[in-house]
Design an enzyme around this catalytic site. Sequence first.
Site, PDB file in Angstrom:
ATOM      1  N   TYR A 148       0.815  -1.220   0.000  1.00 16.74           N
ATOM      2  CA  TYR A 148       0.000   0.000   0.000  1.00 16.74           C
ATOM      3  C   TYR A 148       0.845   1.266   0.000  1.00 16.74           C
ATOM      4  O   TYR A 148       0.767   2.083  -0.931  1.00 16.74           O
ATOM      5  CB  TYR A 148      -0.944  -0.014   1.203  1.00 16.74           C
ATOM      6  N   GLU A 440     -21.884  16.111  -4.937  1.00 14.57           N
ATOM      7  CA  GLU A 440     -22.441  16.460  -3.622  1.00 14.57           C
ATOM      8  C   GLU A 440     -22.870  17.927  -3.595  1.00 14.57           C
ATOM      9  O   GLU A 440     -23.910  18.269  -3.020  1.00 14.57           O
ATOM     10  CB  GLU A 440     -21.409  16.168  -2.534  1.00 14.57           C
ATOM     11  N   ASP A 556      -2.302 -27.111 -40.404  1.00 17.30           N
ATOM     12  CA  ASP A 556      -1.789 -25.778 -40.719  1.00 17.30           C
ATOM     13  C   ASP A 556      -0.343 -25.706 -40.210  1.00 17.30           C
ATOM     14  O   ASP A 556       0.102 -26.575 -39.445  1.00 17.30           O
ATOM     15  CB  ASP A 556      -2.674 -24.731 -40.035  1.00 17.30           C
ATOM     16  N   TYR A 557       0.383 -24.664 -40.617  1.00 20.42           N
ATOM     17  CA  TYR A 557       1.779 -24.548 -40.174  1.00 20.42           C
ATOM     18  C   TYR A 557       1.953 -23.474 -39.099  1.00 20.42           C
ATOM     19  O   TYR A 557       2.101 -23.771 -37.923  1.00 20.42           O
ATOM     20  CB  TYR A 557       2.700 -24.263 -41.368  1.00 20.42           C
TER      21      TYR A 557
END
Length: 851
Positions: A148, A440, A556-557
């Site tokens: 913290y 506020e 696939d390659y």
Amino acid sequence: MSKANLDEAADLQLKVVSLSRPNSFSGKMDSICNNHEQFTAHMRIISVTHFLPFTISVSEETPSEPYMWEVSRRSGHTAMSAGIRSLSENPNAECTQVGWIGYYKDLNGEEHPCDNLSPESRANICKALNEHSAVPVFVDEETANSHYEGYSKQILWPLLHYMSWSDARRMNPAWWEGYCKTNNIFSTAISSIYQDGDIVWIHDYHLLLLPEILRKMHLKATIGFFLHSPFPSSELFRSLPQRKEILEGMLGSTSIGFQTYSYARHFLSSCTRVLGLESTPTGIDNKGSMVSISVFPIGIDSRYIQKRRSQPAVKAKMKSLREMFANKRIIIGRDRLDEVAGIKQKLEAFERFLETYPEWQGNVVLIQVTQPGQTRQPKLEAKISELVTTINSNYGSIEFMPVMYHHTFLDTDEYMALLNIADLCLITAIRDGMNTGSLEYVVCQQDKHSPLLLSEFTGTAGSVSGAIQINPWDYVGVAQAIDTALRMGPEEKKLRYKEMYQHVMCHDAQYWAATVIQDLRATVLAGQYNSETPALDLPLLVKCFTESKRRMIMLDYDGTLTPITNIPSQALPPPEMLKALRNLCANPNNFVAVISGRDREFLDLHLGDIENLTLSGEHGSLLRVPNGEWVNLLADTDMSWMDEVKSIFEFYTARTAGTTIEVKSTSIAWHYRNADPEYGEFQAKECMNHLEDAIVSKLPVEIVYGKKCLDVRPISVNKGEISKHLMGSHPEQWDFVMCVGDDKTDEDMFNALRTLKRSVVDNSTSKELNGAPSIAAVTSALAASTVSSPSVGTGANWSSTSMRLPPYYFTITVGPSDKKSAAAWHVNTSEKVVESLEWLAGIEDSKEDDA
């Protein structure tokens, strides 16, 4: 997903959309403001904050251990706490709060860490907090301090608020260790109460690693994360040494919420630039898993403020203040003593105001209240004191001081009284996540309708449209705005106030919390995290392979047999993969093909020496069967369009650093993997639009949007077509078919094979194969044949559970389980593909040994 769940998801999404658009209220503001949405189904919510909103004190009944405890509410973070608390008030929600308890107070009111408490005392803390639906997290003092006071306050908070730091040596390595350790401790506490189906909602920059840690522990968990602070531009965020770890930690979430769109945009940009991920305005593709990105401006507990402002104690304070500042116009400011609060800029602008408009001298007072900031800043304190003294010396007298400066925590009643009687609220923050003080102020101004001057660098600025926005660095502009606000007529005040008041009352903390949770549930119910592709069942694959006699394997390659690399030439075949291919190709019952986007030279160089291996290059345009020569399947196709496409690619290459053009026999590609991620994506889309207008609309070609490349090829050939070509005119001859790929071009193969399997199954009851041709015969037929015309796949996922009888079809995508694919199975990495091939090749070896 059932139709009921889909309907519920749709309803939730509609509610979230309507709640997030002020114009959608259509005059029904009051009814909506007074009736927040109720959740339609029961849910358990685990809300995780750094601090619990409670403090604990030793009970007077237990002067010695084991202690009993008294629990009271902690001050601070009132907006967030009010929103979380409102979830518990919903009849369909069960909310538990998890957080660090901090220090406890003894009978003398002194604070102590919980490290040395006995196990019995700690257990009693848990019992006491359980009555408040809270679970404490115990962190030792050294770790808590590193987390913290160290990493969170010294590194993350300044960076997130655009306070760049140049001395990397000042970061103590223990801070990062404490940050990581604390996030792990939190994950353990959450796991102790987590149940399947729970929603975990994590808050703020103290816990940025927690989502990823939880995701690893609970793969299917619904995890929401909300950042209450700003998120800086990618150029600044990239200076953080732990930038990758922080981003990856956040991306463990199902959904990430921000206060404003600009913060979300900066986060998306950082993910693109630092991690190389693809993004849209609403999400990040995190290695195939979409993480939703949303904007939820936080509100305040407006009804509490409304009630508190009318208390007798507040009215008494108001009367006292009016007498003290009789015949004076009051400007109110309340900020933390931090650089980002802009107090220095406020005082400079106020001094300029008094200098520019001398008629206000002696008639206006600035009441500035500050409270301790994130860290103590003696230089800032000294500068503020100097400015206050200068202003009061130049424009004040013995009887009157134009600046009343109070550096202390203000009593709530006094604060409410000041908000009620103020003629103007001045907020000059140079960077603030939201600034709920402005909200506020609005609630407290129901009688006077006084204006609000609000910095454009606050998160609130984009929401409170009735405020006068200011640039804190423009002292002349702020001074002019103060004068304008103080001279404003009652009608304009009322109009501006009405807009602000309606927004604040409707978009309160309760609304914010409910909207976040509704959006999170809508994301999950819509199927983003539910329609998963199952992991490859390797024992089942081996079993079906063993039971089969005629096998087709198509691979696939790039991204499948080898990982994707930034430099394509470095994607070399690993030795174990080559060995597995050789063993599989040695069996005459196996037909093995590598179908790649690579050109013939690359495939010949790295795979050409493997006997009985079929090769297909440039996405199916080229074919080489075993013991044969390369055949251009498009030899008779007009390729004159390539010159025009090349000129377009050259135009964008000259204007986009890091891009290259690859000219192949039957296609041409534009690669932007090494370009600036955002600009590369932008240019790729521009280039694609250009190609669609100039080429695709006129010629029989198509654009393949691959991984960081655009590939233009004839429409008659793709991987789906070559896979059907390899399967032959009698696809029923194959009792085992395995197809593996990783990107969009491989989806053509998956769709084609799904269609073929259906046709095989449909015909199996009426047609038997008489004398299936040998693999050699199939190879000879391929060498003499041409590709058929294209067909279109259906695109929906297909079932992979009917594996009791042949033919056995295994379509496998490389990527996470929630990747959108037509494949029936998934593996996470190319290494897993090679591992599967090694298993199958091992079967071949064992057969040879038995023979």
